[in-house]
Design a protein around this motif. Structure first.
Motif, mmCIF file in Angstrom:
data_model
loop_
_atom_site.group_PDB
_atom_site.id
_atom_site.type_symbol
_atom_site.label_atom_id
_atom_site.label_comp_id
_atom_site.label_asym_id
_atom_site.label_seq_id
_atom_site.Cartn_x
_atom_site.Cartn_y
_atom_site.Cartn_z
ATOM 1 N N LEU A 197 -0.426 5.882 -0.563
ATOM 2 C CA LEU A 197 -0.903 4.783 -1.399
ATOM 3 C C LEU A 197 -0.918 3.476 -0.623
ATOM 4 C CD1 LEU A 197 -1.752 3.593 -4.128
ATOM 5 C CD2 LEU A 197 0.687 3.412 -4.710
ATOM 6 N N ASN A 198 0.141 3.219 0.129
ATOM 7 C CA ASN A 198 0.175 2.040 0.989
ATOM 8 C C ASN A 198 -0.947 2.074 2.016
ATOM 9 O OD1 ASN A 198 2.917 0.194 0.983
ATOM 10 N ND2 ASN A 198 3.307 2.229 0.152
ATOM 11 N N ALA A 199 -1.114 3.215 2.661
ATOM 12 C CA ALA A 199 -2.075 3.322 3.755
ATOM 13 C C ALA A 199 -3.505 3.052 3.286
ATOM 14 C CB ALA A 199 -1.977 4.698 4.415
ATOM 15 N N ALA B 30 2.495 5.214 8.251
ATOM 16 C CA ALA B 30 1.254 4.470 8.010
ATOM 17 C C ALA B 30 0.677 3.960 9.324
ATOM 18 C CB ALA B 30 1.513 3.308 7.060
ATOM 19 N N ALA B 31 1.542 3.503 10.223
ATOM 20 C CA ALA B 31 1.076 3.037 11.534
ATOM 21 C C ALA B 31 0.457 4.171 12.332
ATOM 22 C CB ALA B 31 2.235 2.408 12.303
ATOM 23 N N GLU C 48 7.774 14.963 0.083
ATOM 24 C CA GLU C 48 6.380 14.980 -0.367
ATOM 25 C C GLU C 48 6.070 13.737 -1.201
ATOM 26 O OE1 GLU C 48 3.967 16.950 0.388
ATOM 27 O OE2 GLU C 48 5.056 18.505 1.497
ATOM 28 N N TYR C 49 7.029 13.337 -2.022
ATOM 29 C CA TYR C 49 6.834 12.134 -2.834
ATOM 30 C C TYR C 49 6.786 10.893 -1.948
ATOM 31 C CZ TYR C 49 7.777 8.580 -6.422
ATOM 32 O OH TYR C 49 7.719 7.475 -7.239
ATOM 33 N N ALA C 50 7.681 10.830 -0.950
ATOM 34 C CA ALA C 50 7.653 9.700 -0.013
ATOM 35 C C ALA C 50 6.315 9.638 0.712
ATOM 36 C CB ALA C 50 8.798 9.812 0.989
ATOM 37 N N ALA C 51 5.757 10.796 1.036
ATOM 38 C CA ALA C 51 4.445 10.833 1.691
ATOM 39 C C ALA C 51 3.357 10.347 0.744
ATOM 40 C CB ALA C 51 4.145 12.254 2.168
ATOM 41 N N LEU D 8 -2.982 -8.454 -6.593
ATOM 42 C CA LEU D 8 -2.697 -7.481 -5.535
ATOM 43 C C LEU D 8 -2.173 -6.191 -6.157
ATOM 44 C CD1 LEU D 8 -2.243 -6.556 -2.612
ATOM 45 C CD2 LEU D 8 -0.082 -7.825 -2.632
ATOM 46 N N ALA D 9 -1.268 -6.315 -7.117
ATOM 47 C CA ALA D 9 -0.731 -5.132 -7.792
ATOM 48 C C ALA D 9 -1.837 -4.375 -8.526
ATOM 49 C CB ALA D 9 0.369 -5.545 -8.762
ATOM 50 N N ARG D 10 -2.730 -5.104 -9.192
ATOM 51 C CA ARG D 10 -3.853 -4.447 -9.877
ATOM 52 C C ARG D 10 -4.730 -3.696 -8.863
ATOM 53 N NH1 ARG D 10 -3.960 -9.590 -12.854
ATOM 54 N NH2 ARG D 10 -3.161 -9.174 -14.957
ATOM 55 N N TYR D 11 -4.892 -4.278 -7.698
ATOM 56 C CA TYR D 11 -5.702 -3.659 -6.646
ATOM 57 C C TYR D 11 -5.092 -2.318 -6.226
ATOM 58 C CZ TYR D 11 -8.407 -3.485 -2.238
ATOM 59 O OH TYR D 11 -9.241 -3.123 -1.207
ATOM 60 N N ILE D 12 -3.775 -2.308 -5.982
ATOM 61 C CA ILE D 12 -3.090 -1.085 -5.560
ATOM 62 C C ILE D 12 -3.142 -0.047 -6.668
ATOM 63 C CG2 ILE D 12 -0.888 -0.127 -4.769
ATOM 64 C CD1 ILE D 12 -0.262 -2.997 -3.697
#
Length: 464
Positions: free
Chosen positions: A352-354, A168-169, A344-347, A267-271
């Motif tokens: 989603l985080n990014a 992400a960084a 691929e799943y980790a990506a 925050l969870a709803r936002y994600i």
């Protein structure tokens, strides 16, 4: 003349239609930027990072610190080097440092041990004191939590989370944001959430306006111990009422609601909404609990101090691969090794985080001092404090959200412009929950803020 009666549902749908009309005058779509970020997240780089972390043998908090090839000391120095490389590629845009504290006399740290996390901060251009944070845990373990000598690969738990933070960084450092982003590789999680405790206390002591903590703990497994194989879902754990809620705030909440509208829940709803809007083939489950049943993670120290925080992780856990000695018994392979990680799943979860971090950092600050009124009235009025224009030059205006009280996600919305008070005509306060979000010129929105102390994102510290 025939009188047409408008039910609450009809009124809500009418306002939602009006909102859609208003939205046509709102900022442009953010779709292209979000999808570009998702496209640049690399499963191959994540695989390389997880492999490197596994190859340190063990990353137990009490393990070797002098070796350059084995133990947690080598792992944290490598992580810092990676953050430094990322920073060099964006013109020094990251502030990279070790954050440490010596702990002793603890159940799982009886003798003095320096717990060292690696932190990288990407400062915002206009609102540098407002932060969103992504974290993963450096350390690993086997069956005996005090065994710091045997191999503990920790491929999924939690090299996957650290690899996600690094990736992400790499992607987000190529952009400039209004708010600041923190990338945190936290230590001491298995021994007692110590790295998170140190960083959360640092945030509180330094008056960080920390609006979101996204803790990533196990984001690479798709094969559940129950036989389910699924790479299309993820879980977001979010606690209810703020842990440090005062007795007077609790009493008010009893009469106004807010049990399911803490900042962590919104925050969870936002994600969850970001996944729905921008991600193909990923459905997130918002779970109304701090963490898995009677278990914990590194978002908890932040929640303990009142900061909004959630845990993002895989849906299907495999307990044969968690906290296990490396062995094979009765045809079952135990241990957290590379072959148990789907890169691929980790990506996908990293992406989603990014996009969630980017959207919040580009958006204006969440509204503060949100108030609501309308008891025994036909309409509902919301008020909020005007955002600081210097810190939020991207502000377009505000959007009011509302939903039925038993609905899990916001259902209706209306963009109301750059005002600080608005009345929803003929929307009765008793029948809905309400909130306010800020919106940028480009269409990025803050999380929705529920009125009062129960839902406050950034002004709860000043109110205490």
């Amino acid at each position: 003349m025939r009188t047409i009666l408008k039910t609450p549902l009809a009124i809500a749908l009418m306002l939602a239609t009006q909102s859609a009309t208003t939205f046509a005058q709102e900022p442009n779509s953010t779709d292209a930027q979000m999808r570009d970020i998702l496209h640049k997240v690399s499963a191959q780089r994540i695989e390389q990072d997880i492999t490197t972390l596994v190859n340190f043998g063990t990353r137990h908090t009490l393990s070797e610190t002098e070796s350059d090839t084995r133990g947690i000391g080598a792992a944290r120095r490598w992580i810092k080097d990676e953050f430094d490389k990322i920073s060099s590629q964006c013109g020094g845009c990251l502030e990279v440092f070790f954050q440490s504290r010596v702990f002793s006399g603890e159940t799982r740290i009886p003798d003095p041990v320096e717990v060292v996390s690696v932190i990288a901060i990407q400062r915002g251009s206009s609102d540098a004191d407002r932060y969103v944070l992504m974290s993963g845990d450096i350390d690993s373990r086997v069956s005996d939590v005090m065994n710091f000598t045997d191999d503990a690969p920790g491929a999924n738990d939690n090299a996957s989370g650290v690899a996600g933070v690094l990736e992400a960084a790499r992607v987000l450092s190529q952009h400039k944001f209004n708010g600041s982003i923190v990338y945190a590789a936290l230590a001491g999680e298995e021994q007692g959430l110590f790295g998170g405790k140190v960083l959360a206390e640092h945030a509180l002591e330094n008056n960080w306006q920390l609006q979101a903590v996204l803790n990533n703990d196990m984001i690479g497994n798709i094969e559940g111990v129950n036989g389910v194989i699924d790479n299309t879902t993820a879980r977001i754990f979010a606690e209810g009422t703020r842990q440090n809620e005062s007795s007077s705030e609790a009493r008010l909440r009893r009469f106004t609601g807010g049990e399911v509208d803490s900042p962590s829940r919104n925050l969870a709803r936002y994600i969850d909404k970001m996944a729905d809007l921008y991600m193909d083939n990923l459905d997130t489950m918002v779970i109304y609990r701090l963490d898995r049943f009677r278990r914990g993670g590194h978002h908890r120290p932040f929640n303990d101090l009142g900061f909004p925080g959630v845990r993002i992780m895989e849906t299907n856990e495999n307990y044969n691969r968690q906290h296990q000695d490396l062995r094979e018994e009765d045809g079952i392979k135990y241990g957290d090794t590379l072959d148990g990680v789907n890169f691929e799943y980790a990506a996908k979860l990293t992406g989603l985080n990014a996009i969630s971090l980017a959207s919040m950092a580009w958006a204006p600050s969440p509204p503060t001092e949100v108030e609501i009124s309308g008891a025994v009235q036909p309409s509902t009025t919301l008020k909020w404090k005007a955002l600081d224009a210097a810190k939020n030059p991207q502000l377009k205006g505000y959007k009011i959200y509302w939903r039925y009280t038993d609905a899990p996600q916001w259902q209706f919305s209306q963009f109301v412009g750059k005002v600080n008070e608005f009345t929803l005509e003929n929307v009765v306060i008793d029948n809905y929950f309400f909130g306010v979000a800020s919106v940028s010129e480009d269409g990025y929105e803050s999380p929705v803020v529920f009125p009062g102390a129960a839902g406050a994102f950034l002004d709860w510290q000043a109110a205490e």
